[in-house]
Design a protein around this motif. Structure first.
Motif, PDB file in Angstrom:
ATOM      1  N   TRP A  36       0.824  -1.201   0.000  1.00 28.89           N
ATOM      2  CA  TRP A  36       0.000   0.000   0.000  1.00 28.89           C
ATOM      3  C   TRP A  36       0.864   1.258   0.000  1.00 28.89           C
ATOM      4  CZ3 TRP A  36       2.389   0.228   4.623  1.00 28.89           C
ATOM      5  CH2 TRP A  36       2.287  -0.859   5.514  1.00 28.89           C
ATOM      6  N   ARG A  37       0.234   2.336  -0.409  1.00 27.99           N
ATOM      7  CA  ARG A  37       0.804   3.675  -0.253  1.00 27.99           C
ATOM      8  C   ARG A  37      -0.344   4.665  -0.157  1.00 27.99           C
ATOM      9  NH1 ARG A  37       2.070   6.592  -5.382  1.00 27.99           N
ATOM     10  NH2 ARG A  37       1.268   5.404  -7.158  1.00 27.99           N
ATOM     11  N   VAL A  38      -0.035   5.871   0.293  1.00 27.03           N
ATOM     12  CA  VAL A  38      -1.072   6.877   0.530  1.00 27.03           C
ATOM     13  C   VAL A  38      -0.685   8.170  -0.185  1.00 27.03           C
ATOM     14  CG1 VAL A  38      -2.330   8.210   2.268  1.00 27.03           C
ATOM     15  CG2 VAL A  38      -1.599   5.859   2.787  1.00 27.03           C
ATOM     16  N   LEU A  39      -1.621   8.719  -0.943  1.00 25.91           N
ATOM     17  CA  LEU A  39      -1.436  10.008  -1.598  1.00 25.91           C
ATOM     18  C   LEU A  39      -2.160  11.078  -0.791  1.00 25.91           C
ATOM     19  CD1 LEU A  39      -2.170   8.984  -5.307  1.00 25.91           C
ATOM     20  CD2 LEU A  39       0.035   8.998  -4.121  1.00 25.91           C
ATOM     21  N   ILE A  40      -1.476  12.160  -0.444  1.00 27.92           N
ATOM     22  CA  ILE A  40      -2.083  13.261   0.304  1.00 27.92           C
ATOM     23  C   ILE A  40      -2.517  14.335  -0.688  1.00 27.92           C
ATOM     24  CG2 ILE A  40      -1.742  15.050   2.050  1.00 27.92           C
ATOM     25  CD1 ILE A  40       0.474  13.267   3.254  1.00 27.92           C
ATOM     26  N   VAL A  41      -3.794  14.680  -0.639  1.00 22.01           N
ATOM     27  CA  VAL A  41      -4.335  15.731  -1.501  1.00 22.01           C
ATOM     28  C   VAL A  41      -4.851  16.847  -0.598  1.00 22.01           C
ATOM     29  CG1 VAL A  41      -6.022  16.307  -3.283  1.00 22.01           C
ATOM     30  CG2 VAL A  41      -5.003  14.016  -3.226  1.00 22.01           C
ATOM     31  N   ALA A  72      -9.866   4.271 -14.943  1.00 21.76           N
ATOM     32  CA  ALA A  72      -8.504   4.144 -15.459  1.00 21.76           C
ATOM     33  C   ALA A  72      -7.872   5.503 -15.743  1.00 21.76           C
ATOM     34  CB  ALA A  72      -8.518   3.301 -16.734  1.00 21.76           C
ATOM     35  N   ILE A  73      -8.670   6.469 -16.198  1.00 27.62           N
ATOM     36  CA  ILE A  73      -8.135   7.805 -16.489  1.00 27.62           C
ATOM     37  C   ILE A  73      -7.713   8.495 -15.196  1.00 27.62           C
ATOM     38  CG2 ILE A  73      -8.716  10.103 -17.365  1.00 27.62           C
ATOM     39  CD1 ILE A  73     -10.534   8.714 -19.410  1.00 27.62           C
ATOM     40  N   VAL A  74      -8.528   8.358 -14.168  1.00 22.21           N
ATOM     41  CA  VAL A  74      -8.186   8.939 -12.868  1.00 22.21           C
ATOM     42  C   VAL A  74      -6.932   8.271 -12.316  1.00 22.21           C
ATOM     43  CG1 VAL A  74      -8.936   9.240 -10.469  1.00 22.21           C
ATOM     44  CG2 VAL A  74     -10.546   9.631 -12.352  1.00 22.21           C
ATOM     45  N   ASN A  75      -6.886   6.953 -12.399  1.00 23.36           N
ATOM     46  CA  ASN A  75      -5.714   6.232 -11.892  1.00 23.36           C
ATOM     47  C   ASN A  75      -4.438   6.687 -12.587  1.00 23.36           C
ATOM     48  OD1 ASN A  75      -7.384   4.826 -10.203  1.00 23.36           O
ATOM     49  ND2 ASN A  75      -7.289   2.897 -11.325  1.00 23.36           N
ATOM     50  N   GLU A  76      -4.522   6.866 -13.903  1.00 24.09           N
ATOM     51  CA  GLU A  76      -3.353   7.332 -14.647  1.00 24.09           C
ATOM     52  C   GLU A  76      -2.960   8.743 -14.211  1.00 24.09           C
ATOM     53  OE1 GLU A  76      -1.896   8.074 -19.290  1.00 24.09           O
ATOM     54  OE2 GLU A  76      -3.948   7.415 -18.852  1.00 24.09           O
ATOM     55  N   GLY A  77      -3.964   9.597 -14.033  1.00 26.45           N
ATOM     56  CA  GLY A  77      -3.695  10.959 -13.600  1.00 26.45           C
ATOM     57  C   GLY A  77      -3.082  11.033 -12.212  1.00 26.45           C
ATOM     58  N   LEU A  78      -3.405  10.061 -11.378  1.00 29.54           N
ATOM     59  CA  LEU A  78      -2.836   9.997 -10.029  1.00 29.54           C
ATOM     60  C   LEU A  78      -1.439   9.391 -10.020  1.00 29.54           C
ATOM     61  CD1 LEU A  78      -5.958   8.769  -8.013  1.00 29.54           C
ATOM     62  CD2 LEU A  78      -4.958  11.070  -7.984  1.00 29.54           C
ATOM     63  N   GLY A  79      -1.027   8.845 -11.157  1.00 30.37           N
ATOM     64  CA  GLY A  79       0.294   8.236 -11.237  1.00 30.37           C
ATOM     65  C   GLY A  79       0.345   6.799 -10.778  1.00 30.37           C
ATOM     66  N   LEU A  80      -0.803   6.115 -10.790  1.00 30.04           N
ATOM     67  CA  LEU A  80      -0.822   4.726 -10.356  1.00 30.04           C
ATOM     68  C   LEU A  80      -0.210   3.823 -11.428  1.00 30.04           C
ATOM     69  CD1 LEU A  80      -2.709   5.919  -8.223  1.00 30.04           C
ATOM     70  CD2 LEU A  80      -4.154   3.884  -8.477  1.00 30.04           C
ATOM     71  N   ALA A  81       0.506   2.804 -10.978  1.00 30.87           N
ATOM     72  CA  ALA A  81       1.079   1.811 -11.874  1.00 30.87           C
ATOM     73  C   ALA A  81       0.013   0.770 -12.236  1.00 30.87           C
ATOM     74  CB  ALA A  81       2.282   1.140 -11.212  1.00 30.87           C
ATOM     75  N   ALA A  82       0.336  -0.087 -13.179  1.00 25.43           N
ATOM     76  CA  ALA A  82      -0.623  -1.095 -13.639  1.00 25.43           C
ATOM     77  C   ALA A  82      -1.024  -2.063 -12.532  1.00 25.43           C
ATOM     78  CB  ALA A  82      -0.026  -1.862 -14.817  1.00 25.43           C
ATOM     79  N   ASN A  83      -0.152  -2.261 -11.539  1.00 24.11           N
ATOM     80  CA  ASN A  83      -0.440  -3.199 -10.451  1.00 24.11           C
ATOM     81  C   ASN A  83      -1.065  -2.517  -9.244  1.00 24.11           C
ATOM     82  OD1 ASN A  83       2.011  -1.827  -9.826  1.00 24.11           O
ATOM     83  ND2 ASN A  83       2.485  -3.395  -8.305  1.00 24.11           N
ATOM     84  N   GLU A  84      -1.517  -1.277  -9.411  1.00 27.30           N
ATOM     85  CA  GLU A  84      -2.072  -0.529  -8.277  1.00 27.30           C
ATOM     86  C   GLU A  84      -3.548  -0.217  -8.491  1.00 27.30           C
ATOM     87  OE1 GLU A  84       1.703   1.861  -6.444  1.00 27.30           O
ATOM     88  OE2 GLU A  84       0.704   2.794  -8.166  1.00 27.30           O
TER      89      GLU A  84
END
Length: 200
Positions: free
Chosen positions: A61-66, A158-170
């Motif tokens: 896991w990891r956490v993104l702070i917005v 998928a667009i949001v995930n890409e924008g957040l910088g998530l990898a394919a396994n995340e």
């Protein structure tokens, strides 16, 4: 550092955190959030999250702070994803979507990071990330802050995930909205333990 909204209220006035059992027994989701989350409180919340159960110590896991202006960027990302999938969305609908991240001064995006492991299946890794989120909700409540675990379509886009910088396994497990409690909380329902527990 403090993560603030435009509200002039200061951080939580709770001086002594709740004990563990009281926090677990009284946690409640809070939709209306305002004020600020201090760096000290945020650090304690994040440290609580990292104590989640973790088979084989994979740290899946990891956490993104917005916070601050990043909330507007997240709203723009939501709107762009929605418009891509549904080009007929009205300006009013898109503006409403853009405002969603502004419902709290801080959003913690909990991400599950899945890796292949001979003894730890994917479901256990996702559950571990979920436990990170739950620990942080409990910690926020213990500190006198409000929190809401949100998902919705933007958590799986998928667009949001890409924008957040998530990898394919995340994958996003949830958006945790944090802040001071604004107004009254909904009453906690009374749950009968016997209705959910059986002796085998």
């Amino acid at each position: 550092m403090e993560y603030c909204s435009t509200d002039s209220k200061q951080g939580s006035d709770k001086e002594v955190p709740l004990d563990a059992l009281e926090a677990l027994h009284t946690r409640n989701s809070t939709a209306r959030l305002t004020g600020l989350v201090t760096q000290t409180a945020l650090q304690q919340i994040l440290e609580a999250g990292l104590r989640a159960p973790d088979h084989a110590q994979l740290r899946p896991w990891r956490v993104l702070i917005v916070a601050g202006e990043s909330r507007n960027k997240l709203g723009e990302l939501f709107a762009r994803a929605k418009l891509t999938h549904e080009p007929t969305q009205s300006t009013e609908q898109l503006e409403k979507l853009k405002l969603k991240p502004l419902r709290a001064p801080v959003i913690l995006i909990v991400v599950a990071c899945i890796t292949e492991h001979p003894k730890v299946p994917e479901v256990e890794q996702v559950l571990s990330a979920g436990a990170v989120a739950q620990n942080m909700l409990i910690a926020a409540h213990a500190l006198g802050l409000g929190a809401m675990w949100r998902t919705g379509s933007m958590a799986y886009d998928a667009i949001v995930n890409e924008g957040l910088g998530l990898a394919a396994n995340e994958q996003v497990v949830g958006y945790l909205y944090l802040g001071e409690i604004d107004g009254r909380q909904k009453p906690l329902p009374s749950l009968d333990v016997e209705a959910y527990v059986q002796h085998w």
